[in-house]
Motif scaffolding. Sequence first.
Motif, PDB file in Angstrom:
ATOM      1  N   GLY A 600      73.725  58.061  -7.887  1.00 17.89           N
ATOM      2  CA  GLY A 600      72.737  58.474  -6.907  1.00 17.89           C
ATOM      3  C   GLY A 600      71.617  59.278  -7.545  1.00 17.89           C
ATOM      4  N   ILE A 601      70.409  59.041  -7.075  1.00 16.20           N
ATOM      5  CA  ILE A 601      69.245  59.822  -7.521  1.00 16.20           C
ATOM      6  C   ILE A 601      68.537  60.353  -6.282  1.00 16.20           C
ATOM      7  CG2 ILE A 601      67.080  59.838  -8.810  1.00 16.20           C
ATOM      8  CD1 ILE A 601      68.068  57.542 -10.452  1.00 16.20           C
ATOM      9  N   SER A 602      68.361  61.650  -6.233  1.00 15.49           N
ATOM     10  CA  SER A 602      67.624  62.276  -5.138  1.00 15.49           C
ATOM     11  C   SER A 602      66.331  62.850  -5.699  1.00 15.49           C
ATOM     12  CB  SER A 602      68.460  63.382  -4.490  1.00 15.49           C
ATOM     13  OG  SER A 602      67.844  63.850  -3.312  1.00 15.49           O
ATOM     14  N   ALA A 603      65.213  62.583  -5.012  1.00 16.44           N
ATOM     15  CA  ALA A 603      63.899  62.983  -5.514  1.00 16.44           C
ATOM     16  C   ALA A 603      63.163  63.807  -4.463  1.00 16.44           C
ATOM     17  CB  ALA A 603      63.079  61.746  -5.879  1.00 16.44           C
ATOM     18  N   ARG A 604      62.495  64.849  -4.925  1.00 16.23           N
ATOM     19  CA  ARG A 604      61.705  65.712  -4.046  1.00 16.23           C
ATOM     20  C   ARG A 604      60.386  66.059  -4.735  1.00 16.23           C
ATOM     21  NH1 ARG A 604      65.307  64.150  -1.477  1.00 16.23           N
ATOM     22  NH2 ARG A 604      66.780  65.277  -0.126  1.00 16.23           N
ATOM     23  N   SER A 605      59.356  66.317  -3.949  1.00 16.84           N
ATOM     24  CA  SER A 605      58.087  66.769  -4.521  1.00 16.84           C
ATOM     25  C   SER A 605      57.352  67.620  -3.500  1.00 16.84           C
ATOM     26  CB  SER A 605      57.216  65.578  -4.940  1.00 16.84           C
ATOM     27  OG  SER A 605      56.490  65.071  -3.844  1.00 16.84           O
ATOM     28  N   LEU A 606      56.331  68.304  -3.977  1.00 17.39           N
ATOM     29  CA  LEU A 606      55.499  69.127  -3.105  1.00 17.39           C
ATOM     30  C   LEU A 606      54.314  68.348  -2.553  1.00 17.39           C
ATOM     31  CD1 LEU A 606      55.462  72.455  -5.160  1.00 17.39           C
ATOM     32  CD2 LEU A 606      56.807  71.936  -3.116  1.00 17.39           C
ATOM     33  N   VAL A 609      53.126  64.515  -6.365  1.00 17.18           N
ATOM     34  CA  VAL A 609      53.778  63.337  -6.947  1.00 17.18           C
ATOM     35  C   VAL A 609      54.414  62.537  -5.818  1.00 17.18           C
ATOM     36  CG1 VAL A 609      55.551  62.502  -8.535  1.00 17.18           C
ATOM     37  CG2 VAL A 609      54.247  64.573  -9.091  1.00 17.18           C
ATOM     38  N   ASN A 610      54.101  61.240  -5.752  1.00 17.28           N
ATOM     39  CA  ASN A 610      54.668  60.378  -4.715  1.00 17.28           C
ATOM     40  C   ASN A 610      56.029  59.865  -5.186  1.00 17.28           C
ATOM     41  OD1 ASN A 610      55.308  58.422  -2.809  1.00 17.28           O
ATOM     42  ND2 ASN A 610      53.191  57.772  -2.569  1.00 17.28           N
ATOM     43  N   VAL A 611      57.079  60.573  -4.793  1.00 21.98           N
ATOM     44  CA  VAL A 611      58.416  60.191  -5.253  1.00 21.98           C
ATOM     45  C   VAL A 611      58.900  58.927  -4.556  1.00 21.98           C
ATOM     46  CG1 VAL A 611      59.089  62.523  -5.932  1.00 21.98           C
ATOM     47  CG2 VAL A 611      59.472  61.778  -3.573  1.00 21.98           C
ATOM     48  N   GLN A 612      58.299  58.571  -3.428  1.00 22.19           N
ATOM     49  CA  GLN A 612      58.697  57.335  -2.757  1.00 22.19           C
ATOM     50  C   GLN A 612      58.406  56.128  -3.641  1.00 22.19           C
ATOM     51  OE1 GLN A 612      56.187  56.079   0.369  1.00 22.19           O
ATOM     52  NE2 GLN A 612      57.549  54.480   1.094  1.00 22.19           N
ATOM     53  N   ILE A 613      57.212  56.104  -4.233  1.00 26.47           N
ATOM     54  CA  ILE A 613      56.836  54.982  -5.094  1.00 26.47           C
ATOM     55  C   ILE A 613      57.760  54.901  -6.302  1.00 26.47           C
ATOM     56  CG2 ILE A 613      55.032  54.211  -6.683  1.00 26.47           C
ATOM     57  CD1 ILE A 613      52.975  55.079  -4.659  1.00 26.47           C
ATOM     58  N   ILE A 614      58.113  56.054  -6.864  1.00 16.76           N
ATOM     59  CA  ILE A 614      58.999  56.079  -8.035  1.00 16.76           C
ATOM     60  C   ILE A 614      60.378  55.562  -7.663  1.00 16.76           C
ATOM     61  CG2 ILE A 614      60.113  57.588  -9.726  1.00 16.76           C
ATOM     62  CD1 ILE A 614      57.624  59.360  -9.605  1.00 16.76           C
ATOM     63  N   MET A 615      60.889  55.984  -6.522  1.00 23.31           N
ATOM     64  CA  MET A 615      62.224  55.542  -6.096  1.00 23.31           C
ATOM     65  C   MET A 615      62.224  54.069  -5.684  1.00 23.31           C
ATOM     66  SD  MET A 615      64.520  57.948  -6.452  1.00 23.31           S
ATOM     67  CE  MET A 615      63.697  58.025  -8.059  1.00 23.31           C
ATOM     68  N   GLU A 616      61.107  53.583  -5.143  1.00 28.44           N
ATOM     69  CA  GLU A 616      61.048  52.168  -4.763  1.00 28.44           C
ATOM     70  C   GLU A 616      61.151  51.264  -5.981  1.00 28.44           C
ATOM     71  OE1 GLU A 616      58.554  51.947  -0.587  1.00 28.44           O
ATOM     72  OE2 GLU A 616      57.452  51.874  -2.469  1.00 28.44           O
ATOM     73  N   LYS A 617      60.661  51.719  -7.127  1.00 31.84           N
ATOM     74  CA  LYS A 617      60.789  50.930  -8.347  1.00 31.84           C
ATOM     75  C   LYS A 617      62.229  50.865  -8.827  1.00 31.84           C
ATOM     76  CE  LYS A 617      56.147  51.289 -10.257  1.00 31.84           C
ATOM     77  NZ  LYS A 617      55.965  49.837 -10.382  1.00 31.84           N
ATOM     78  N   MET A 618      63.078  51.727  -8.251  1.00 31.19           N
ATOM     79  CA  MET A 618      64.506  51.699  -8.572  1.00 31.19           C
ATOM     80  C   MET A 618      65.298  51.225  -7.356  1.00 31.19           C
ATOM     81  SD  MET A 618      64.758  55.229 -10.822  1.00 31.19           S
ATOM     82  CE  MET A 618      66.293  54.762 -11.656  1.00 31.19           C
ATOM     83  N   ASN A 619      64.617  50.417  -6.504  1.00 26.76           N
ATOM     84  CA  ASN A 619      65.228  49.807  -5.312  1.00 26.76           C
ATOM     85  C   ASN A 619      65.653  50.836  -4.276  1.00 26.76           C
ATOM     86  OD1 ASN A 619      65.009  47.165  -6.395  1.00 26.76           O
ATOM     87  ND2 ASN A 619      66.845  47.522  -7.623  1.00 26.76           N
ATOM     88  N   ALA A 627      62.677  61.287  -1.267  1.00 26.93           N
ATOM     89  CA  ALA A 627      63.136  59.907  -1.458  1.00 26.93           C
ATOM     90  C   ALA A 627      64.439  59.898  -2.250  1.00 26.93           C
ATOM     91  CB  ALA A 627      62.067  59.078  -2.183  1.00 26.93           C
ATOM     92  N   ALA A 628      65.060  58.722  -2.307  1.00 29.17           N
ATOM     93  CA  ALA A 628      66.342  58.609  -3.017  1.00 29.17           C
ATOM     94  C   ALA A 628      66.621  57.149  -3.321  1.00 29.17           C
ATOM     95  CB  ALA A 628      67.477  59.208  -2.180  1.00 29.17           C
TER      96      ALA A 628
END
Length: 657
Positions: A600-606, A609-619, A627-628
């Motif tokens: 699991g990868i959990s991502a947060r930002s202020l 940084v658009n963490v949604q785009i980064i997580m979408e590249k990892m499905n 995002a996650a």
Amino acid sequence: MPDFIKKPSVSGHLQIIYILSVIFLGFIWYFQWILGLIMTGLLIASIYYSVRMERNIVVETEEYISTLSHRVKKVGEEALLEMPIGIVLFSEDFLMEWVNPYMNQFTEDETLVGKSLRELSDDIVMAIKEDKNDMWLPIDEYNFQILIKKEERLLYFFDRTKQKEIQNLYLNEQTILGIIFLDNYEEITQAMDDTAKSQINSRVTSILNEWSNQYGIYLKRTSQERFLAVMNKQILGELEKSKFEILDEVRELISDRNVPLTLSIGVGSGEVSLPTLGELAQSSLDLALGRGGDQVAIKEESGKVRFYGGKTNPMEKRTRVRARVISHALKQLVSESDKVLIMGHKSPDMDSIGAAIGILKIAQANDVDGYIVLDHDDIDTGVQRLIEEIQLDEDLWSHFTSPDHAMDAVSKNTLLVVVDTHKPSLVVEPKLLNKSEHVVVIDHHRRAEEFIENPTLVYMEPYASSTAELVTELLEYQPKSLKLNMLESTALLSGIIVDTKSFTLRTGSRTFDAASYLRSKGADTVLVQKFMKEDLDLFIERSHLIENTKIYRDGIAISVGEPGKTLGPVIIAQAADTLLTMSGIVASFVISERSDGRIGISARSLGDVNVQIIMEKMNGGGHLTNAATQIDEGSLEEAREQLTAIIDEYFEGGDSE
């Protein structure tokens, strides 16, 4: 072939004739010696002539073959040395043992002989090892098709530059359609006077016209808030390289005047008809708007979608009119159904459970039986206390059912309501989607490529804090007979508080309105805190996870758990939230093994940084700031390397965001 090359077909017959002639000549000599003498002279002359002719044929044949052999050898040398085709003989160690002069133009030295094939390209060696028969390779300004003869250790280089140019020309000239939409235009301009509205229209139109002229795009305004853009594939490629800088230009211009106006662009691409391109462009625009706007969605004919932009938090632009319309539409669907089934996503959180309870109350207010689908084996510690409290309320708990029972209870007239997700793969029981003819989707996440097919009603607001907030607004427009008790309103409030991190993230004025409504219905904030309490052991585990944090780039915190140690998604998410509170951290990523065997990868930002785009590249997916994702295969280190590579691509620029 000349006749003298051919072997004389009568030679054998002549020999037989001569033998028979000698025999007959003997008889003639016996009976008439004078005639025999004459015949003997004629026979000797004939034999002499035949032998001489045979020798002449042999001599001429040898001379012709010698000449032909010389010509063939010369032509062969000419082909090897002068033909515009590259020929390379290589050794078992992939060293070039012989090359024709054509290949020497690709080296600064006199010859390529003795050098490795890797001097030309590592891909050649890889293709030989993989037993490929041919490959394409660009060298300098040429494009070669290489035929590989592995057994003979031989390579042929065919110049296909012209063919490639024609192919690229065909691809680059393909028509691309785009629809440009001015986000929030109506809401912004409705309170403006004509002068201010004209200034905004003029400035935005001017920027778009300059942009279209710069790239050679045909741009036509079709309405106050919509433009049609016609371009080709080459222009689209240039726009992608620039990351659609027009989004930033419009945003920066308008923000100077404190007017939150942004662009959304939907693009259709592919070798399809113009009507289909138009449908792809409209579908892409719907997808971009469903994800919050201020971004570009490019959809290929294969269904693959690329996103650019989305760097700002979506503006709060929904109106109470829309909430009332959706609420009345949902009321009608509920009234026409025999029962209502509500389900959220797997491993439900406070928002999912709270929103489901809200929809259950809507069903009950309209005198229709409602049931919440819950997998009792998939309850995370984050909602365990809430579930335990619900179990104490026998009336409320009786409306929770298992996926198996839900499958038995569903019918054609059953209304299925999906909350807090829109992805078929994430719902509690995907099979229910196919057994119900009427599906309602209520969600606050940005729309992803994967979406529930043919929903009857969709209420997706990516700028809302939580699904519980959306459902609370719907409750306000239901019949007066609706009664929320303390636990039910507290469950909804818990969903809002958890998703907003106690009203610190993604919180708008409507969020406080919803919280105020729930508080008036008896929501207990002390009980919310009880639900959100954590065990000391979990706190210690989270602290160990944070202890492993390393800073990557400027302000990017990445924490990797210990191999072999599994952690729940809640702990991973909480660790990411905690890291974000640290000084100098603008985004956080926490990687750990999960109890289900995945990573699991959990991502947060202020927000920077658009963490949604980064997580979408990892499905994965989620929001700009939250995002996650889950990875089915690989190790923690491989997940970390993949994540850092995507982060590098995000900051340095890649094919798409």
